[in-house]
Design a protein around this motif. Sequence first.
Motif, PDB file in Angstrom:
ATOM      1  N   UNK B 119       0.810  -1.213   0.000  1.00  0.00           N
ATOM      2  CA  UNK B 119       0.000   0.000   0.000  1.00  0.00           C
ATOM      3  C   UNK B 119       0.843   1.263   0.000  1.00  0.00           C
ATOM      4  N   UNK B 120       2.164   1.095  -0.195  1.00  0.00           N
ATOM      5  CA  UNK B 120       3.047   2.257  -0.224  1.00  0.00           C
ATOM      6  C   UNK B 120       3.869   2.221  -1.509  1.00  0.00           C
ATOM      7  N   UNK B 121       4.232   3.415  -1.990  1.00  0.00           N
ATOM      8  CA  UNK B 121       5.085   3.476  -3.170  1.00  0.00           C
ATOM      9  C   UNK B 121       6.492   3.010  -2.797  1.00  0.00           C
ATOM     10  N   UNK B 122       7.335   2.807  -3.810  1.00  0.00           N
ATOM     11  CA  UNK B 122       8.718   2.390  -3.572  1.00  0.00           C
ATOM     12  C   UNK B 122       9.399   3.361  -2.606  1.00  0.00           C
ATOM     13  N   UNK B 123       9.221   4.649  -2.869  1.00  0.00           N
ATOM     14  CA  UNK B 123       9.862   5.664  -2.017  1.00  0.00           C
ATOM     15  C   UNK B 123       9.345   5.577  -0.576  1.00  0.00           C
ATOM     16  N   UNK B 124       8.017   5.432  -0.439  1.00  0.00           N
ATOM     17  CA  UNK B 124       7.433   5.359   0.906  1.00  0.00           C
ATOM     18  C   UNK B 124       7.879   4.102   1.644  1.00  0.00           C
ATOM     19  N   UNK B 125       8.062   3.003   0.896  1.00  0.00           N
ATOM     20  CA  UNK B 125       8.572   1.779   1.502  1.00  0.00           C
ATOM     21  C   UNK B 125       9.931   2.028   2.148  1.00  0.00           C
ATOM     22  N   UNK B 126      10.781   2.763   1.449  1.00  0.00           N
ATOM     23  CA  UNK B 126      12.131   3.006   1.948  1.00  0.00           C
ATOM     24  C   UNK B 126      12.110   4.028   3.088  1.00  0.00           C
ATOM     25  N   UNK B 127      11.167   4.974   3.028  1.00  0.00           N
ATOM     26  CA  UNK B 127      11.104   6.033   4.050  1.00  0.00           C
ATOM     27  C   UNK B 127      10.508   5.549   5.364  1.00  0.00           C
ATOM     28  N   UNK B 128       9.662   4.521   5.296  1.00  0.00           N
ATOM     29  CA  UNK B 128       8.822   4.137   6.424  1.00  0.00           C
ATOM     30  C   UNK B 128       9.595   3.895   7.725  1.00  0.00           C
ATOM     31  N   UNK B 129      10.568   2.976   7.682  1.00  0.00           N
ATOM     32  CA  UNK B 129      11.249   2.605   8.929  1.00  0.00           C
ATOM     33  C   UNK B 129      12.050   3.749   9.548  1.00  0.00           C
ATOM     34  N   UNK B 130      12.837   4.498   8.769  1.00  0.00           N
ATOM     35  CA  UNK B 130      13.550   5.621   9.409  1.00  0.00           C
ATOM     36  C   UNK B 130      12.609   6.583  10.118  1.00  0.00           C
ATOM     37  N   UNK B 131      11.451   6.877   9.497  1.00  0.00           N
ATOM     38  CA  UNK B 131      10.510   7.814  10.120  1.00  0.00           C
ATOM     39  C   UNK B 131       9.883   7.196  11.366  1.00  0.00           C
ATOM     40  N   UNK B 132       9.372   5.971  11.236  1.00  0.00           N
ATOM     41  CA  UNK B 132       8.627   5.356  12.334  1.00  0.00           C
ATOM     42  C   UNK B 132       9.527   4.870  13.466  1.00  0.00           C
ATOM     43  N   UNK B 133      10.715   4.390  13.126  1.00  0.00           N
ATOM     44  CA  UNK B 133      11.563   3.761  14.143  1.00  0.00           C
ATOM     45  C   UNK B 133      12.603   4.733  14.692  1.00  0.00           C
ATOM     46  N   UNK B 134      13.231   5.472  13.782  1.00  0.00           N
ATOM     47  CA  UNK B 134      14.306   6.356  14.240  1.00  0.00           C
ATOM     48  C   UNK B 134      13.838   7.785  14.473  1.00  0.00           C
ATOM     49  N   UNK B 135      12.627   8.099  14.019  1.00  0.00           N
ATOM     50  CA  UNK B 135      12.130   9.460  14.191  1.00  0.00           C
ATOM     51  C   UNK B 135      12.801  10.457  13.271  1.00  0.00           C
ATOM     52  N   UNK B 136      13.324   9.963  12.141  1.00  0.00           N
ATOM     53  CA  UNK B 136      13.919  10.861  11.153  1.00  0.00           C
ATOM     54  C   UNK B 136      12.833  11.773  10.591  1.00  0.00           C
ATOM     55  N   UNK B 137      13.207  13.012  10.256  1.00  0.00           N
ATOM     56  CA  UNK B 137      12.197  13.914   9.685  1.00  0.00           C
ATOM     57  C   UNK B 137      11.823  13.437   8.297  1.00  0.00           C
ATOM     58  N   UNK B 138      10.615  13.804   7.885  1.00  0.00           N
ATOM     59  CA  UNK B 138      10.103  13.331   6.596  1.00  0.00           C
ATOM     60  C   UNK B 138      11.010  13.771   5.452  1.00  0.00           C
ATOM     61  N   UNK B 139      11.421  15.029   5.495  1.00  0.00           N
ATOM     62  CA  UNK B 139      12.234  15.569   4.401  1.00  0.00           C
ATOM     63  C   UNK B 139      13.561  14.823   4.299  1.00  0.00           C
ATOM     64  N   UNK B 140      14.166  14.580   5.474  1.00  0.00           N
ATOM     65  CA  UNK B 140      15.448  13.879   5.500  1.00  0.00           C
ATOM     66  C   UNK B 140      15.297  12.451   4.975  1.00  0.00           C
ATOM     67  N   UNK B 141      14.239  11.797   5.455  1.00  0.00           N
ATOM     68  CA  UNK B 141      14.007  10.410   5.052  1.00  0.00           C
ATOM     69  C   UNK B 141      13.768  10.320   3.555  1.00  0.00           C
ATOM     70  N   UNK B 142      13.045  11.316   3.026  1.00  0.00           N
ATOM     71  CA  UNK B 142      12.740  11.312   1.602  1.00  0.00           C
ATOM     72  C   UNK B 142      14.027  11.461   0.780  1.00  0.00           C
ATOM     73  N   UNK B 143      14.882  12.361   1.239  1.00  0.00           N
ATOM     74  CA  UNK B 143      16.129  12.613   0.524  1.00  0.00           C
ATOM     75  C   UNK B 143      16.998  11.355   0.509  1.00  0.00           C
ATOM     76  N   UNK B 144      17.110  10.745   1.704  1.00  0.00           N
ATOM     77  CA  UNK B 144      17.931   9.540   1.828  1.00  0.00           C
ATOM     78  C   UNK B 144      17.338   8.396   1.006  1.00  0.00           C
ATOM     79  N   UNK B 145      16.007   8.273   1.032  1.00  0.00           N
ATOM     80  CA  UNK B 145      15.347   7.208   0.281  1.00  0.00           C
ATOM     81  C   UNK B 145      15.597   7.377  -1.210  1.00  0.00           C
TER      82      UNK B 145
END
Lengths: 312, 268
Positions: B119-145
Amino acid sequence: MTVDIDKTTGPADTPPAGPEAIKAIPVRHYGRYVSAVVAIALLGAVVYAFSQGKINWGAIPDYFFDDRVLSGVGKTLLLTALSMAIGIVGGILLAVMRLSKNPVTSAIAWFYIWFFRGTPVLVQLIVWFNLGLVFEYINLGPVYRDEWSDFMTPFLTALLGLGLNEAAYMAEICRAGLLAVDEGQTEAAHALGMSHAKTLRRIVIPQAMRVIVPPTGNEVINMLKTTSLVSVVQYSELLRVAQDIGQTSGAPAEMLFLAAAWYLLLTSVFSVGQYYLERYYARGSSRQLPPTPWQKIKKNVLSLSSRKGVTA
Amino acid sequence: MTENVSKTDTSAEHSVVPMVKAEGVHKSFGHVEVLKGIDLEVKTGEVFCLIGPSGSGKSTFLRCINHLEKINSGRLYVDGELVGYRQKGDKLYELKDSEVALKRRDIGMVFQRFNLFPHMTALENVMEAPIQVKGTSKAQARERAAQLLDRVGLADKAGNYPSQLSGGQQQRVAIARALAMDPKLMLFDEPTSALDPELVGDVLDVMRDLAESGMTMVVVTHEMGFAREVGDSLVFMDGGVVVESGNPRDVLTDPQHERTKAFLSKVL
């Protein structure tokens, strides 16, 4: 592109674009004509019988938009919405508890479902109504204190009776939805370091929704009709209002037909809503969506006009 | 072969604590004993390949490393710490779920069946754990993803849902998803077994690239070519025990045990 095969009894399939399209006479389904005639005749007979009965049909349109009736319809809708809200939230909670590794929460959920599914909702409503026999006062310390009969208004009785009962049914629907999500999803989320709660909220429940929504739509329609039961606890919803009007206006049977017509109208509207909601949640799947009725009509009209074009 | 030189360098730099250490690991499912005493060591920075017939217990062992399966006896250490337990004196205490989750952050896992979140795009799949587990900011997670998707060659597929990607592309997204948590150890559970033969190459290329960057990898695989070329150590498992281990080039070209010979003659 459509070839003008004579008559249109079969589905309007587009034949493969070969060098020469096949022109064949379709199979005739005489049985369909016969059964249609029989069905229409039977329906006509029933309608005729009702129209000849001792029923004053004119009373129904007179009261259809009566203020009391409309207020009853409003209360029915309100009760449906609120008890479904209690049912859905409670159901998800119970399903998660039931599937939990914790034996205490799992047992509590099991007991709740066992009890509320195992007794008729009508009995539950009456018991809620009469619970003043057990609890004379409701006493929440400094927050709230009142006599039970004042606290348990007909509305609250109806809401608790329907909502708590619905939660038990929704719990089973939600449990089926949660179990339908592939175990690999939970493993992948856990392997990434996500907690149980986050895995559930972010990964499992969104995917379970596709399985949960269709039967929930069914439950809403069921609930709409089940609200008629709360007329026994003095809550003036649609059926109760119709019965009251029937007694004072001297047209009791007519008012029952009126109520039936309103229920049918409301469930029809909900059915349409449910259809579109299911389409919305099916988007993620690779399976092709069925056309909406509107799309179907448009397609039929288009193919009809193109067919005319070919023959002309 | 230059890559091997660089890799031995990195592993020499690290301390002597192995990344994974197994001592007499046993695991049973009901009455069936799947692992019958596994002893092995995965050094930091090396590519460790597990091969063997299906049912030999290699996938089960891999799943024990990040505690998706509980071991019944023996000891299993990751980076010097016990997996799933805490030892005080001679007593073992089970870790809480939250503590297990904390340790899993550092261990990436790639599954045979990808297990992307549909139910998530490729990018969202990669962003999910850093945001939910590490509390990375959305913008940072998106860039890294986006960087990671670029690294696995899928920068242009960021907005696609898993169902719109081929198996090979899905598996590369899954690798990017695991890398997003910056793990110190990557586990691969037959990552190419569910792929069409022509898609296997893309995934192996990404894994080769990862190995060259010095990542410690434990790879359960049937790709003997990959094991020979990229692997630093290889273990052949059968019937829940380690039959033979050593340098992949030696084991694959000159197996010592009859069982290994028989297996390799069928797959090579």
